[in-house]
Design a protein around this motif. Sequence first.
Motif, PDB file in Angstrom:
ATOM      1  N   MET A   1      33.984-122.349 -30.767  1.00 60.49           N
ATOM      2  CA  MET A   1      33.700-120.943 -30.649  1.00 60.49           C
ATOM      3  C   MET A   1      33.044-120.466 -31.944  1.00 60.49           C
ATOM      4  N   LYS A   2      32.083-119.579 -31.818  1.00 62.03           N
ATOM      5  CA  LYS A   2      31.354-119.066 -32.977  1.00 62.03           C
ATOM      6  C   LYS A   2      32.060-117.841 -33.551  1.00 62.03           C
ATOM      7  N   LEU A   3      32.111-117.759 -34.864  1.00 59.88           N
ATOM      8  CA  LEU A   3      32.724-116.626 -35.548  1.00 59.88           C
ATOM      9  C   LEU A   3      31.712-115.485 -35.616  1.00 59.88           C
ATOM     10  N   ASN A   4      32.069-114.357 -35.038  1.00 66.07           N
ATOM     11  CA  ASN A   4      31.201-113.183 -34.996  1.00 66.07           C
ATOM     12  C   ASN A   4      31.493-112.320 -36.227  1.00 66.07           C
ATOM     13  N   HIS A   5      30.502-112.204 -37.110  1.00 61.18           N
ATOM     14  CA  HIS A   5      30.719-111.491 -38.359  1.00 61.18           C
ATOM     15  C   HIS A   5      30.938-109.993 -38.164  1.00 61.18           C
ATOM     16  N   GLU A   6      30.406-109.423 -37.099  1.00 66.15           N
ATOM     17  CA  GLU A   6      30.679-108.010 -36.809  1.00 66.15           C
ATOM     18  C   GLU A   6      32.154-107.816 -36.445  1.00 66.15           C
ATOM     19  N   VAL A   7      32.710-108.771 -35.713  1.00 61.84           N
ATOM     20  CA  VAL A   7      34.130-108.694 -35.361  1.00 61.84           C
ATOM     21  C   VAL A   7      34.975-108.842 -36.623  1.00 61.84           C
ATOM     22  N   VAL A   8      34.549-109.720 -37.528  1.00 65.82           N
ATOM     23  CA  VAL A   8      35.250-109.889 -38.807  1.00 65.82           C
ATOM     24  C   VAL A   8      35.364-108.540 -39.509  1.00 65.82           C
ATOM     25  N   ARG A   9      34.238-107.885 -39.711  1.00 66.03           N
ATOM     26  CA  ARG A   9      34.220-106.607 -40.432  1.00 66.03           C
ATOM     27  C   ARG A   9      35.034-105.550 -39.688  1.00 66.03           C
ATOM     28  N   ASN A  10      34.875-105.490 -38.374  1.00 63.85           N
ATOM     29  CA  ASN A  10      35.568-104.457 -37.603  1.00 63.85           C
ATOM     30  C   ASN A  10      37.076-104.667 -37.539  1.00 63.85           C
ATOM     31  N   ILE A  11      37.522-105.911 -37.545  1.00 64.92           N
ATOM     32  CA  ILE A  11      38.968-106.172 -37.608  1.00 64.92           C
ATOM     33  C   ILE A  11      39.509-105.704 -38.953  1.00 64.92           C
ATOM     34  N   LEU A  12      38.835-106.058 -40.024  1.00 61.90           N
ATOM     35  CA  LEU A  12      39.305-105.651 -41.349  1.00 61.90           C
ATOM     36  C   LEU A  12      39.338-104.126 -41.481  1.00 61.90           C
ATOM     37  N   LEU A  13      38.302-103.469 -41.020  1.00 63.99           N
ATOM     38  CA  LEU A  13      38.277-101.999 -41.059  1.00 63.99           C
ATOM     39  C   LEU A  13      39.405-101.399 -40.227  1.00 63.99           C
ATOM     40  N   THR A  14      39.623-101.949 -39.043  1.00 58.78           N
ATOM     41  CA  THR A  14      40.659-101.427 -38.149  1.00 58.78           C
ATOM     42  C   THR A  14      42.052-101.622 -38.724  1.00 58.78           C
ATOM     43  N   VAL A  15      42.323-102.794 -39.252  1.00 55.67           N
ATOM     44  CA  VAL A  15      43.649-103.068 -39.815  1.00 55.67           C
ATOM     45  C   VAL A  15      43.918-102.145 -40.995  1.00 55.67           C
ATOM     46  N   GLU A  16      42.939-101.998 -41.868  1.00 56.42           N
ATOM     47  CA  GLU A  16      43.136-101.133 -43.032  1.00 56.42           C
ATOM     48  C   GLU A  16      43.371 -99.683 -42.607  1.00 56.42           C
ATOM     49  N   GLU A  17      42.600 -99.217 -41.664  1.00 64.35           N
ATOM     50  CA  GLU A  17      42.671 -97.813 -41.249  1.00 64.35           C
ATOM     51  C   GLU A  17      43.881 -97.504 -40.374  1.00 64.35           C
ATOM     52  N   SER A  18      44.299 -98.456 -39.559  1.00 61.54           N
ATOM     53  CA  SER A  18      45.267 -98.149 -38.501  1.00 61.54           C
ATOM     54  C   SER A  18      46.697 -98.586 -38.764  1.00 61.54           C
ATOM     55  N   LEU A  19      46.902 -99.536 -39.643  1.00 63.05           N
ATOM     56  CA  LEU A  19      48.269-100.005 -39.884  1.00 63.05           C
ATOM     57  C   LEU A  19      48.840 -99.396 -41.147  1.00 63.05           C
ATOM     58  N   SER A  20      50.046 -98.896 -41.038  1.00 59.71           N
ATOM     59  CA  SER A  20      50.735 -98.403 -42.219  1.00 59.71           C
ATOM     60  C   SER A  20      51.617 -99.518 -42.774  1.00 59.71           C
ATOM     61  N   TYR A  21      52.212 -99.266 -43.910  1.00 59.17           N
ATOM     62  CA  TYR A  21      53.051-100.259 -44.575  1.00 59.17           C
ATOM     63  C   TYR A  21      54.164-100.732 -43.643  1.00 59.17           C
ATOM     64  N   ASN A  22      54.358-102.025 -43.564  1.00 62.25           N
ATOM     65  CA  ASN A  22      55.376-102.683 -42.733  1.00 62.25           C
ATOM     66  C   ASN A  22      55.192-102.485 -41.234  1.00 62.25           C
ATOM     67  N   GLN A  23      54.018-102.114 -40.803  1.00 62.71           N
ATOM     68  CA  GLN A  23      53.725-101.977 -39.385  1.00 62.71           C
ATOM     69  C   GLN A  23      52.971-103.221 -38.934  1.00 62.71           C
ATOM     70  N   LYS A  24      53.216-103.643 -37.700  1.00 63.91           N
ATOM     71  CA  LYS A  24      52.513-104.780 -37.110  1.00 63.91           C
ATOM     72  C   LYS A  24      51.834-104.326 -35.840  1.00 63.91           C
ATOM     73  N   VAL A  25      50.793-105.054 -35.451  1.00 58.80           N
ATOM     74  CA  VAL A  25      50.143-104.768 -34.180  1.00 58.80           C
ATOM     75  C   VAL A  25      49.811-106.093 -33.503  1.00 58.80           C
ATOM     76  N   ASP A  26      50.145-106.174 -32.228  1.00 65.25           N
ATOM     77  CA  ASP A  26      49.820-107.350 -31.432  1.00 65.25           C
ATOM     78  C   ASP A  26      48.301-107.433 -31.278  1.00 65.25           C
ATOM     79  N   VAL A  27      47.762-108.631 -31.271  1.00 67.74           N
ATOM     80  CA  VAL A  27      46.318-108.812 -31.159  1.00 67.74           C
ATOM     81  C   VAL A  27      45.771-108.176 -29.885  1.00 67.74           C
ATOM     82  N   GLN A  28      46.533-108.241 -28.796  1.00 72.35           N
ATOM     83  CA  GLN A  28      46.104-107.609 -27.544  1.00 72.35           C
ATOM     84  C   GLN A  28      45.906-106.100 -27.737  1.00 72.35           C
ATOM     85  N   ASP A  29      46.809-105.477 -28.484  1.00 72.70           N
ATOM     86  CA  ASP A  29      46.701-104.043 -28.746  1.00 72.70           C
ATOM     87  C   ASP A  29      45.619-103.743 -29.778  1.00 72.70           C
ATOM     88  N   LEU A  30      45.489-104.608 -30.767  1.00 75.29           N
ATOM     89  CA  LEU A  30      44.442-104.446 -31.776  1.00 75.29           C
ATOM     90  C   LEU A  30      43.061-104.396 -31.117  1.00 75.29           C
TER      91      LEU A  30
END
Length: 125
Positions: A1-30
């Motif tokens: 499978m090929k690594l999509n660099h747009e997905v890389v950036r968007n995951i990092l942006l989403t995690v930083e913006e959406s998760l607070s300290y000690n919070q987790k999110v399932d990949v399906q929900d992410l």
Amino acid sequence: MKLNHEVVRNILLTVEESLSYNQKVDVQDLAKFPLLENYDINDVKYTVRKLHEAGFLNISVSGTRLMEWVEVESLTYHGHEFLDNIRESGIWAETKKLASKIGGGSVSILAEIASSVIKSKLGLS
């Protein structure tokens, strides 16, 4: 499978913006967050794993291979560092343009390119 660099950036942006300290999110929900909802779930899952392997994400995995749950916990220091370098869309666009000259590049190469772009804009190289 090929690594999509747009997905890389968007995951990092989403995690930083959406998760607070000690919070987790399932990949399906992410994958349902606005920056990721238009990507295939398998691209999101694959990219989360690769970002973990690269040392950019902390994740936890439970269950079995057939019924596996992957939760994203946080960005690592290196994840924050990489995201800080590619956050601004102009820097990201220039980074991708330079990487395309060689047909792409690994996440670590993208990180180096982004750092070089920033240094160049600051007159440090």
